[in-house]
Scaffold this motif. Structure first.
Motif, PDB file in Angstrom:
ATOM      1  N   SER A   1       1.622  11.012  -6.287  1.00 30.01           N
ATOM      2  CA  SER A   1       0.765  10.263  -5.380  1.00 30.01           C
ATOM      3  C   SER A   1      -0.656  10.225  -5.921  1.00 30.01           C
ATOM      4  CB  SER A   1       0.757  10.909  -4.000  1.00 30.01           C
ATOM      5  OG  SER A   1       2.025  10.808  -3.422  1.00 30.01           O
ATOM      6  N   SER A   2      -1.482   9.386  -5.293  1.00 33.96           N
ATOM      7  CA  SER A   2      -2.866   9.353  -5.763  1.00 33.96           C
ATOM      8  C   SER A   2      -3.789   8.859  -4.664  1.00 33.96           C
ATOM      9  CB  SER A   2      -2.993   8.445  -6.986  1.00 33.96           C
ATOM     10  OG  SER A   2      -2.626   7.126  -6.652  1.00 33.96           O
TER      11      SER A   2
ATOM     12  N   ASN B   1      -6.987   6.534  -4.602  1.00 35.45           N
ATOM     13  CA  ASN B   1      -7.477   5.573  -5.581  1.00 35.45           C
ATOM     14  C   ASN B   1      -8.942   5.221  -5.324  1.00 35.45           C
ATOM     15  OD1 ASN B   1      -4.693   5.408  -6.451  1.00 35.45           O
ATOM     16  ND2 ASN B   1      -4.346   4.120  -4.653  1.00 35.45           N
TER      17      ASN B   1
ATOM     18  N   ASN C   1      -8.307   4.569   0.142  1.00 40.79           N
ATOM     19  CA  ASN C   1      -7.121   3.940  -0.423  1.00 40.79           C
ATOM     20  C   ASN C   1      -6.260   5.001  -1.093  1.00 40.79           C
ATOM     21  OD1 ASN C   1      -5.693   2.878  -2.893  1.00 40.79           O
ATOM     22  ND2 ASN C   1      -6.324   0.921  -2.059  1.00 40.79           N
ATOM     23  N   PHE C   2      -5.013   5.069  -0.677  1.00 42.55           N
ATOM     24  CA  PHE C   2      -4.132   6.085  -1.278  1.00 42.55           C
ATOM     25  C   PHE C   2      -2.728   5.524  -1.483  1.00 42.55           C
ATOM     26  CE2 PHE C   2      -1.794   7.155   2.625  1.00 42.55           C
ATOM     27  CZ  PHE C   2      -2.670   6.715   3.603  1.00 42.55           C
ATOM     28  N   SER C   3      -2.044   6.078  -2.473  1.00 41.31           N
ATOM     29  CA  SER C   3      -0.683   5.644  -2.795  1.00 41.31           C
ATOM     30  C   SER C   3       0.257   6.838  -2.701  1.00 41.31           C
ATOM     31  CB  SER C   3      -0.618   5.084  -4.211  1.00 41.31           C
ATOM     32  OG  SER C   3      -1.456   3.961  -4.342  1.00 41.31           O
TER      33      SER C   3
ATOM     34  N   GLU D   1       9.647   4.220  -4.063  1.00 43.53           N
ATOM     35  CA  GLU D   1       8.703   3.106  -4.063  1.00 43.53           C
ATOM     36  C   GLU D   1       7.301   3.694  -3.904  1.00 43.53           C
ATOM     37  OE1 GLU D   1       9.183  -0.047  -4.539  1.00 43.53           O
ATOM     38  OE2 GLU D   1      11.342  -0.232  -4.300  1.00 43.53           O
ATOM     39  N   ILE D   2       6.328   3.004  -4.457  1.00 44.84           N
ATOM     40  CA  ILE D   2       4.949   3.426  -4.248  1.00 44.84           C
ATOM     41  C   ILE D   2       4.349   2.545  -3.158  1.00 44.84           C
ATOM     42  CG2 ILE D   2       2.651   3.602  -5.283  1.00 44.84           C
ATOM     43  CD1 ILE D   2       4.634   5.720  -6.255  1.00 44.84           C
ATOM     44  N   LYS D   3       3.861   3.193  -2.120  1.00 45.07           N
ATOM     45  CA  LYS D   3       3.212   2.452  -1.027  1.00 45.07           C
ATOM     46  C   LYS D   3       1.724   2.773  -1.037  1.00 45.07           C
ATOM     47  CE  LYS D   3       4.885   1.831   3.198  1.00 45.07           C
ATOM     48  NZ  LYS D   3       5.429   2.226   4.506  1.00 45.07           N
ATOM     49  N   THR D   4       0.916   1.720  -1.030  1.00 41.25           N
ATOM     50  CA  THR D   4      -0.530   1.887  -1.058  1.00 41.25           C
ATOM     51  C   THR D   4      -1.127   1.449   0.276  1.00 41.25           C
ATOM     52  OG1 THR D   4      -0.567   1.514  -3.432  1.00 41.25           O
ATOM     53  CG2 THR D   4      -2.643   1.182  -2.253  1.00 41.25           C
ATOM     54  N   THR D   5      -1.963   2.291   0.848  1.00 43.33           N
ATOM     55  CA  THR D   5      -2.556   2.004   2.153  1.00 43.33           C
ATOM     56  C   THR D   5      -4.074   1.949   2.042  1.00 43.33           C
ATOM     57  OG1 THR D   5      -0.723   3.185   3.186  1.00 43.33           O
ATOM     58  CG2 THR D   5      -2.655   2.756   4.564  1.00 43.33           C
ATOM     59  N   TRP D   6      -4.629   0.946   2.712  1.00 49.48           N
ATOM     60  CA  TRP D   6      -6.087   0.774   2.744  1.00 49.48           C
ATOM     61  C   TRP D   6      -6.596   0.991   4.165  1.00 49.48           C
ATOM     62  CZ3 TRP D   6      -9.222  -1.899  -1.195  1.00 49.48           C
ATOM     63  CH2 TRP D   6      -8.502  -2.332  -2.307  1.00 49.48           C
ATOM     64  N   HIS D   7      -7.735   1.624   4.298  1.00 50.51           N
ATOM     65  CA  HIS D   7      -8.412   1.667   5.593  1.00 50.51           C
ATOM     66  C   HIS D   7      -9.921   1.694   5.372  1.00 50.51           C
ATOM     67  CE1 HIS D   7      -9.589   2.759   9.668  1.00 50.51           C
ATOM     68  NE2 HIS D   7      -8.402   2.327  10.026  1.00 50.51           N
TER      69      HIS D   7
END
Lengths: 302, 486
Positions: free
Chosen positions: A137-138, A140, A148-150, A284-290
């Motif tokens: 995970s990361s 970003n 923002n994280f994945s 799967e890699i899921k990336t979330t923004w807030h």
């Protein structure tokens, strides 16, 4: 089984094992009623093994799909303990597996090594359950005021065509990383050496793995590979045999719903056959923004 | 260009068109192969047209297999003799240089992007071009640090990569593809879309000026057949494609049984979900940005809006009001919100979907703006009375068309949102943190925007679940697409 074919007056009659398939935490016979007779090296029949059908596979996918939500929602720590438990129970049944591997043509030394490695492989992946997420995970560093994280998420239902040789260590090596990552699976076991795959299903069944998380079919890859790869509710497929034409057809079929296809070949006895990238393959890699309330952090000017 | 004449509003803005005086466009562009602009072997050219005025901007070469062969030879030789043996930091420095030069020429790129593709200058100036430069700058730094990205692995380049990009973000997609490929030590053959080749060709000029070794980046123009020649070429080690799911599936079947690696960024039908406890005005802005950004020519566009029943009327009222205030028209006008539809073909596709939407019983609402008489235009459109089975709720329209549905419970909206073969992106609007995490966890999509929408960054991995694609681009995760992890 082979020992049982000859009736000996002075010995008690051995109880022959009925080898069935494993779907949704139950041991049905194939709905098709078909069987095949793999042979040992001396030409003796190993057993009446279920020749699984397309319908068996479809049933197994339904079971795997319904188990998927619960299994992926388990805590990683809990999955870790369940995989460890699998190892525990396999350890307690070493003798049975060594015996079966020998019936299937292995030597004592090799059979013992195969069982030991299989147990160790389960323990290895048990440990990864609550660690791979941190490795892969990361967070970003985006150039605007967003957090923002994945993260990794299991793909869902994975169809697996397990190695034909190394019927136990091969089987364990392809199942463990898939379920360690929160996926559920439907596995086609070795066709010529199916005995310990069914016995391994008994280990699964007595080890806290919820029904439907691992489903094991016996049968013929030529017949089933097309169904494994074309089913629209399967998210990924792992192929670990050697037929390049079969692999190509799997890749073509898989394109219809963009199944992820993985070709896993390895010396399954080697420690090189185990690594967290195998878990990663089925994520799967899921990336979330807030947004973050930090106006000064915005701007990527130059 | 003034597109609205509204007596009730005194807020109409005077036209503020960007000047095109200083941009340099040639009448004809050739392929960029081995560091030089070369004529197409078959000698054919096609026109690229300004979709806002229907004026021809330039002619570009039509690539054939012969041209692709030349490019592959150049890329292979550059890979083996120069790029793969160069110290990684030197590689990085070339990529940094390209990033800097894009920044220096940003305005010219922005204007040409809007001329050739029809997108508002505000977007090409503030989003496309800066992000394109940032992609090079971000990836440059990875070139000599790759072994830190993949623990216990020995990452190696793949060789020659073929890259095929769409027309919705022409320069951004080019840099999105080229930058990571170069940073990981590969050489490139890129094919821009046939309707928007100009900024890629301007990038070729820039690359020539940058001194990047010949053959490291090759750019071939053309349409589907040129793309197929790249996909089928046996000497290409990897295909990266952004475009429709339909073509993505064909590519995936074509490379089956070969050693080629593939990454695909395909279509989407994203759910944008607004809860009653959201900051409504902010959410409405996000919905507008989600679907009308770049005329809706966005694979991750929030084309399905799910509104919680209790706030349905409020949201629709505000959305209609906002729709009215969108300025549709001249892409070069700095006030323009919605520009020209990229091509006649795409406009027809969109209009067909709007017709289907009406026929299937959904209720259409469009902005009352007037459209310019020439060019390809579509009014910002929304549909009410939409249900899950409607075509406009299922298929990707790739235009400024929003399908609105309602929901009551979280379970309901999750099941509706996930009930699609696509899985590229999703949006969630609520002020409750735990609800956000519940939703973002359960939505099957590669990118989730919570209380925002359509945000992009080179450090942020992008790519879809399910039929929206294979693999990720951008960030650490995107590097894997261009490496052999031994």
């Amino acid at each position: 089984m082979s020992k049982g074919v000859k009736y000996k007056n002075e010995k008690r009659l051995e109880i022959l094992k009925t080898y069935k398939i494993y779907i949704g935490g139950k041991f049905p016979r194939t709905e098709s009623g078909r069987y095949y007779n793999p042979l040992d090296s001396k030409g003796n029949i190993l057993g009446n093994i279920c020749l699984s059908s397309r319908k068996d596979f479809r049933n197994a996918v339904v079971a795997a799909r319904s188990a998927s939500v619960g299994w992926s929602a388990r805590t990683a720590f809990n999955r870790s303990q369940i995989l460890y438990r699998l190892g525990e129970i396999l350890e307690g049944r070493r003798a049975q597996f060594i015996e079966e591997l020998k019936i299937q043509g292995s030597t004592s030394a090799k059979a013992e090594k195969e069982v030991n490695n299989s147990i160790d492989r389960l323990i290895y992946y048990a440990g990864w359950c609550d660690k791979y997420q941190q490795i892969f995970s990361s967070v970003n560093p985006v150039s605007s005021s967003y957090y923002n994280f994945s993260v990794c998420e299991p793909m869902g239902v994975v169809a697996i065509i397990a190695p034909e040789e190394n019927s136990l260590i091969g089987l364990v090596s392809v199942i463990a990383p898939v379920v360690a990552g929160g996926n559920t699976c439907v596995v086609l076991a070795s066709e010529s050496k199916p005995l310990c795959s069914v016995t391994f299903a008994e280990v699964i069944n007595s080890s806290d793995v919820p029904g439907g998380v691992i489903n094991i079919l016996t049968g013929n890859a030529k017949e089933l590979a097309g169904h494994f790869s074309s089913h629209m509710d399967v998210n990924a497929i792992i192929y670990s045999r050697t037929d390049k034409e079969e692999l190509k057809n799997i890749q073509i079929n898989a394109s219809e719903n963009m199944k992820r296809v993985f070709y896993w070949k390895s010396d399954w006895f080697s420690v090189k056959a185990q690594n967290p990238y195998k878990i990663r393959d089925l994520q799967e890699i899921k990336t979330t923004w807030h947004p973050i309330e930090q106006i000064g952090g915005a701007g990527s000017g130059y | 260009m003034k597109t609205k004449d509204k007596s009730e509003s005194s807020w109409n803005l005077s036209p503020a068109p960007e000047s095109t005086d200083h941009i340099q466009l040639k009448k004809r562009y050739e392929h960029f192969i081995n560091g030089k602009f070369v004529k197409p072997v078959k000698g054919k050219y096609f026109a690229t047209i300004n979709p806002a005025t229907e004026v021809k901007l330039a002619e570009v070469a039509e690539g054939t297999i012969e041209d692709v062969n030349k490019a592959v030879n150049a890329a292979r030789s550059a890979y083996e003799n120069v790029w793969s043996v160069m110290p990684a930091l030197e590689r990085a420095k070339y990529i940094y240089r390209i990033a800097r030069m894009i920044q220096e020429r940003a305005k010219e790129f922005a204007i040409i992007e809007s001329l050739d593709g029809g997108k508002p200058i505000r977007e090409s100036r503030d989003i496309d071009i800066p992000l394109a430069a940032n992609h090079f700058f971000y990836h440059a730094g990875w070139a000599d640090k790759l072994e830190y990205a993949f623990p216990n692995k020995n990452p190696q380049p793949l060789g020659v990569v073929g890259q095929i990009i769409p027309w919705n973000f022409p320069l951004l997609m080019a840099s999105w593809k080229i930058a990571p490929a170069l940073a990981t030590g590969n050489t490139v053959i890129l094919k821009p879309a046939e309707t928007t080749p100009l900024t890629a060709l301007k990038l070729a000029e820039l690359i020539q000026d940058s001194g990047l070794p010949d053959g490291v980046v090759n750019i071939i123009t053309g349409a589907g057949e040129t793309g197929a020649a790249i996909v089928n070429h046996p000497e290409i080690n990897k295909i990266a494609f952004t475009g429709s799911t339909q073509v993505g599936k064909i590519i995936n079947k074509t490379v089956a049984g070969t050693q080629k690696k593939v990454t695909l960024e395909l279509g989407g039908k994203a759910a944008n979900i607004i809860f009653e406890d959201a900051a409504i005005d902010q959410a409405v802005e996000g919905i507008v940005n989600g679907i009308y950004f770049n005329q809706g020519h966005v694979c991750c566009a929030g084309s399905r809006l799910f509104v919680q029943e209790s706030i349905f009327e409020t949201v629709v009222k505000k959305l209609k009001h906002r729709l009215e205030s969108l300025i549709v028209g001249d892409p070069l006008d700095k006030n323009t919100d919605v520009g020209a539809i990229n091509s006649k073909e795409q406009l027809k596709t969109i209009n067909d979907y709007i017709e289907i939407g009406k026929q299937e019983g959904a209720l259409m609402y469009q902005s009352s703006c007037t459209l310019p008489s020439k060019g390809n235009w579509c009014k910002p459109t929304l549909f009410l009375n939409v249900s899950q089975s409607h075509t406009i709720a299922q298929e990707e329209i790739f235009g400024p068309v929003l399908a609105i549905q309602t929901f009551r419970t979280i379970e309901e909206v999750i099941s509706k949102a996930n009930n699609t073969p696509y899985g590229l992106s999703a949006g969630v609007w609520t002020d409750k943190g735990s609800k956000i995490f519940n939703l973002t966890h359960q939505l099957q999509a590669g990118v989730i925007w919570a209380n925002t929408y359509n945000k992009f960054d080179p450090a942020s991995p992008f790519g879809g679940y399910k039929e929206s694609g294979l693999g990720r681009e951008g960030g650490l995760h995107g590097l894997a697409a261009y490496l052999n992890l031994k």
